[in-house]
Design a protein around this motif. Sequence first.
Motif, mmCIF file in Angstrom:
data_model
loop_
_atom_site.group_PDB
_atom_site.id
_atom_site.type_symbol
_atom_site.label_atom_id
_atom_site.label_comp_id
_atom_site.label_asym_id
_atom_site.label_seq_id
_atom_site.Cartn_x
_atom_site.Cartn_y
_atom_site.Cartn_z
ATOM 1 N N ALA A 88 8.304 -71.476 -68.226
ATOM 2 C CA ALA A 88 9.240 -71.226 -69.329
ATOM 3 C C ALA A 88 9.597 -72.523 -70.042
ATOM 4 C CB ALA A 88 10.508 -70.563 -68.789
ATOM 5 N N LEU A 89 9.727 -73.618 -69.285
ATOM 6 C CA LEU A 89 10.032 -74.914 -69.897
ATOM 7 C C LEU A 89 8.918 -75.321 -70.855
ATOM 8 C CD1 LEU A 89 11.636 -77.547 -70.177
ATOM 9 C CD2 LEU A 89 10.492 -78.375 -68.096
ATOM 10 N N GLN A 90 7.682 -75.104 -70.464
ATOM 11 C CA GLN A 90 6.562 -75.453 -71.331
ATOM 12 C C GLN A 90 6.619 -74.675 -72.644
ATOM 13 O OE1 GLN A 90 3.367 -74.570 -68.637
ATOM 14 N NE2 GLN A 90 3.345 -76.625 -67.743
ATOM 15 N N VAL A 91 7.001 -73.398 -72.552
ATOM 16 C CA VAL A 91 7.125 -72.571 -73.766
ATOM 17 C C VAL A 91 8.288 -73.054 -74.621
ATOM 18 C CG1 VAL A 91 7.622 -70.250 -74.624
ATOM 19 C CG2 VAL A 91 6.075 -70.550 -72.680
ATOM 20 N N VAL A 134 16.177 -77.305 -78.091
ATOM 21 C CA VAL A 134 16.360 -78.335 -77.069
ATOM 22 C C VAL A 134 17.274 -77.827 -75.956
ATOM 23 C CG1 VAL A 134 17.470 -80.571 -76.632
ATOM 24 C CG2 VAL A 134 15.863 -80.335 -78.523
ATOM 25 N N LEU A 135 18.348 -77.152 -76.313
ATOM 26 C CA LEU A 135 19.273 -76.632 -75.308
ATOM 27 C C LEU A 135 18.633 -75.515 -74.477
ATOM 28 C CD1 LEU A 135 22.624 -76.643 -77.311
ATOM 29 C CD2 LEU A 135 21.900 -78.221 -75.510
ATOM 30 N N SER A 136 17.757 -74.736 -75.090
ATOM 31 C CA SER A 136 17.031 -73.714 -74.332
ATOM 32 C C SER A 136 16.108 -74.371 -73.305
ATOM 33 C CB SER A 136 16.215 -72.831 -75.283
ATOM 34 O OG SER A 136 17.060 -72.065 -76.113
ATOM 35 N N ALA A 137 15.482 -75.475 -73.701
ATOM 36 C CA ALA A 137 14.633 -76.216 -72.767
ATOM 37 C C ALA A 137 15.467 -76.838 -71.650
ATOM 38 C CB ALA A 137 13.849 -77.291 -73.505
ATOM 39 N N PHE A 160 22.480 -72.484 -66.292
ATOM 40 C CA PHE A 160 23.564 -72.860 -67.205
ATOM 41 C C PHE A 160 23.145 -72.523 -68.635
ATOM 42 C CE2 PHE A 160 26.303 -75.373 -69.810
ATOM 43 C CZ PHE A 160 27.504 -75.444 -69.108
ATOM 44 N N ASP A 161 23.905 -71.638 -69.270
ATOM 45 C CA ASP A 161 23.594 -71.199 -70.634
ATOM 46 C C ASP A 161 24.288 -72.124 -71.640
ATOM 47 O OD1 ASP A 161 23.109 -69.919 -73.016
ATOM 48 O OD2 ASP A 161 23.480 -67.908 -72.228
ATOM 49 N N TYR A 162 23.571 -73.148 -72.079
ATOM 50 C CA TYR A 162 24.142 -74.120 -73.014
ATOM 51 C C TYR A 162 24.470 -73.482 -74.359
ATOM 52 C CZ TYR A 162 22.321 -77.537 -69.651
ATOM 53 O OH TYR A 162 22.052 -78.260 -68.506
ATOM 54 N N LEU A 163 23.665 -72.541 -74.795
ATOM 55 C CA LEU A 163 23.914 -71.913 -76.101
ATOM 56 C C LEU A 163 25.187 -71.075 -76.066
ATOM 57 C CD1 LEU A 163 20.294 -70.895 -77.160
ATOM 58 C CD2 LEU A 163 21.686 -72.791 -78.013
#
Length: 218
Positions: free
Chosen positions: A127-130, A178-181, A194-197
């Motif tokens: 998921a990080l790669q995506v 960036v925050l999703s990553a 942790f949901d940064y958004l």
Amino acid sequence: MAQELSVEQTRQLSDKAEAVHLAALNLTNTLGVFYGINNALEAGVEAPGVRAINVIQFDLLHLLVIRVCALCDVEQNRIDDASIALLVKAVAAQQVCASLIAADERWRAVIGPRAERRATVAQSIAALQVRWAAVTSDPEVLKRLYHFRNKRLGHVTVADALGQGSQLRELWLTAENVLSAAREVRLIFYREDFDYLESSSRAAEAGRQLVNALKPQH
């Protein structure tokens, strides 16, 4: 089978992931407050509040660009430098990836069925790669952000400011990607979702409240 990382190597990567988490928290608050103020301004602010808001927004915009660029930075000038880009590169290495997955499997064996509440490290790495591909899909966008950071913030210049609507949308979208990553990084190294958004949305309310507090009371 690739040899697993040493305890010291694992600690160094975890420390960098923690530094990324703290930087992402700062970006979360900056993005949220900036967005909240920007939305609240659509209703208009009368003097003298408008002057204070302009100063705040100007500085928040600078902080927003600095924090986005810092998390995207691919250069490692010092051994203790950290960014999402550097961690993406690290987990792509076979030894690091295999070590993280092996540690996750041992953890799941101890925790049992409760571990199913969290994505596996293998899933989070994918998921990080995506997520990171979304950040880097248009190199020109990042190039413009780096240029703004390097030129506008460090010099007195007649160059165009990052103030046009399309440029701000690029910045917001990049920050959100960036925050999703960063969320996947947190899952990989600390198993914390942790949901940064979502946190940024709560910070936006603080921005709206700030604008309302500066409006004249009738």
